[in-house]
Motif scaffolding. Sequence first.
Motif: not given
Lengths: 390, 467
Positions: B72-81
């Motif tokens: 939190x707050x980088x909850x949207x997979x930085x590497x994945x997405x």
Amino acid sequence: MIPKPQSFELSGKLKTLFGAFVAVGLITFIVGLKTGPDRAWSNFLLEYFYWLCLGLSGVFFAALQHITASYWSVTVRRVGEAFIAYLPVAVVLFVVLLFGLHHLYEWTHLNVVEHDPILSMKKGYLNVPFFVIRAILLFAVALGLGGWMIRNSIRQDKSGDPRLTLLNTKISAPFLLLFAVTFTLVAVDLMMSLAPHWFSTIFGVYCWAGLFYSGLAMMAIWVIALRKKGMLAEFVTDDHLHDLGKLMFAFLVFWGYVAFSQYMLIWYANLPEETPYMITRVSGAWKPVSTALMVVKFVIPFFLLVARPAKRRDGWLMFVAFWFLAAQWLDIYWMVFPAHFDKPVFGFMEIGMFLGFAGIFSLCVGGFLKRVSTVAVKDPWLEQCLHHHQ
Amino acid sequence: MEIKGDKIIKEPLVAPDLVLADVNRDVCRPLESFPSRKWYICLAIALSALSVGAMMVTGLIGKGIGVTGLNQPVGWGAFDITNFVFWIGIGHAGTLISAILYLFRQKWRTAINRSAEAMTIFAVMTAGIFPLLHVGRQWYAFWLFPYPNQRLLWVNFRSPLLWDVFAVSTYFTISLLFWYTGLVPDLASVRDRCKNRVRKFIYTVLSMGWRGSARHWNHYEMAYLLLAALSTPLVLSVHSIVSFDFAVSILPGWHTTIFPPYFVAGAIFSGFAMVVTLLIIAREVFNLKKYISLYHLENMTKIMLLTGMMVGYAYLMELFIAWYSGSPNERFIFLNRLSGPFAWAYWIMMSCNVLVPQVFWVKKWRRSVPVMFVCSLLINIGMWFERFTIIVTSLHRDFLPSSWDSYFPTRYDWGITLGSFGFFFTFFLIFCRVLPTIAMFEVKSIMKIGRKESGAEMYAGVVARTD
């Protein structure tokens, strides 16, 4: 064997007609200034931007053909190049526009700006001297680099020197780059800053899509008209028209794509910084205009132009091209008028001013085509162009 | 382009000394001979990377996606997405080359379209891995599809993440069909050359009874044109919808109207960079320099210059409008990009994507294979960091300063990223061995052998022959 193109001259009747248009435009503008200056200036801005885009579109088209080394377009290129003849007039009319800034742009009201925290943050950009400088930059690019390119093209009619084509290819690359930047700024200035609090990063692309949309239509009209008079008959075949029609169709879809992207994203996020612009336009009295814009500029012409014969039959293509021009007018009307009016206004004022500018533009282009050959007769790719088949 | 007399001569598309039989022989050679040591080395590297990825994926599925650097707050997979968007972007060049350049009558595409399309398909497959992993409970990933079910649960049709499911799967299907349709005549050529019976059987089945009759060609041309016309809007729509994933939100740096065309331009940019990287290697390894000439590579560098400047325009427009908006949140997020803790990523993106392609203004560098190769790699890196910058900088410092945090990738992030490259290259290497990497019949169609010369001829090849 390359046929010899006939010389072109606007007939006396047409000259009188266009002259009358100019007179009508002038009279409506003067009467408008007396009766309702806001409406007169809004119309002036609408027509100014509309015809400025058309004037620029021809240079843009020529540059695009040079940079891609296209040969299909050699016979129609000169007609596009002729549109540049309107640009010197646009420079003069820009000076006229400066007198109307106070009526049109809220950011020129310094007392309002001072009490508005957001507008005072934008003072570094939205001020009259910088506004003028940005317009001068656009004209310098279009008339300087663009004019150079077109002069080369005309010089080639005599000398037939293929090096001029290569030179134009070289000029077209920096031209397109600088044109993209300066045109974006001028679009922001003339159109976006009408609603000075509003912003949209795609706006330059949106205006450029409209520029090419209407520019191709205007080219199609002139090409078909000249062909019907027999002046381009040996040069422009149905295959060339087909290609022009395809480009029109492509940019029709492109405009739809950009317009959808802009609208949908603002609607979806629904942020108070951005939505007022759209809310004004899609609710209340302006709702029918927005709906009409979508239908008139995208849906109907999509079906009018999607079929193959539609792009090859000159009468039909001409009709669709006029439709395109009307749709582009509606688009700019949609951008300009809701900034100042609570409900749509349409009457003699709008028609008269449109005719006035149309008269000036046609006289400029007609005069240009009279002075030069209607086809780039010694273009090194002309022969391939004449043999062009789909 | 050169000047000869009062004519401008364009470069030949294939070496002028080739005859039709050369095309089949040269293109089919890798299929009909044992792989070289170079190929085995490449495959070994790709498979090692793939197995590292597979290991990490196993761990991730076993323990949950918390093992990555998500927080939190980088909850949207930085590497994945980032990887998802990166690979989807790579997958755009193929269909652009085969569909849009086809509609624009760009004949130089014939030498490169086959491998570019193959690359598209593998890139989209690679991209698909990431959202599947990122859903968390991967065994329920099929819930992404709307179908009547006992749970009476439906997907959220208003979410661009769902539109992505449709857009990407449609794009994959159409790209695959388009690629396969284009392959059929060549598969028949390969079939006719086969000496081994098993091999012959396989290519016979794959070529679907192609006999090359006039009727076959007639249907083929129509099908190809229709598929090209259908694929063209798809090229634009897929990355537009990927951009909607970000742009429909209200987060500064994500929500901006230029995203759709900007993402499409970026996708084509990165896709071309990847095609250039792969083709430079392929033409060297499989000896195809006569077909994939400097002229082809130069054209691709021009497209990279153009699309690089389009993304440059978008970067500058974002900065300008962030300032012009007068919104403190917008202004902050861009200042944070320029000078915050992730400024290094931003400046990698800026220099690789905007500055590096500028070398292509110089003709000498457009035709220099080493320059091109290095630039294409740098552009790939830059485009990866573009997505990283967008995702991380907007998330890690959001509206509430008390919840600000940073982002640190773990070995799972790195391992799966490495694995995705392994996955992609494994497929590509196998493709080079079993299918013709150049569209043989299309290349033949642009060769001028046995054709009547016309005064309108513009390719140097013919001039050289008549001399």
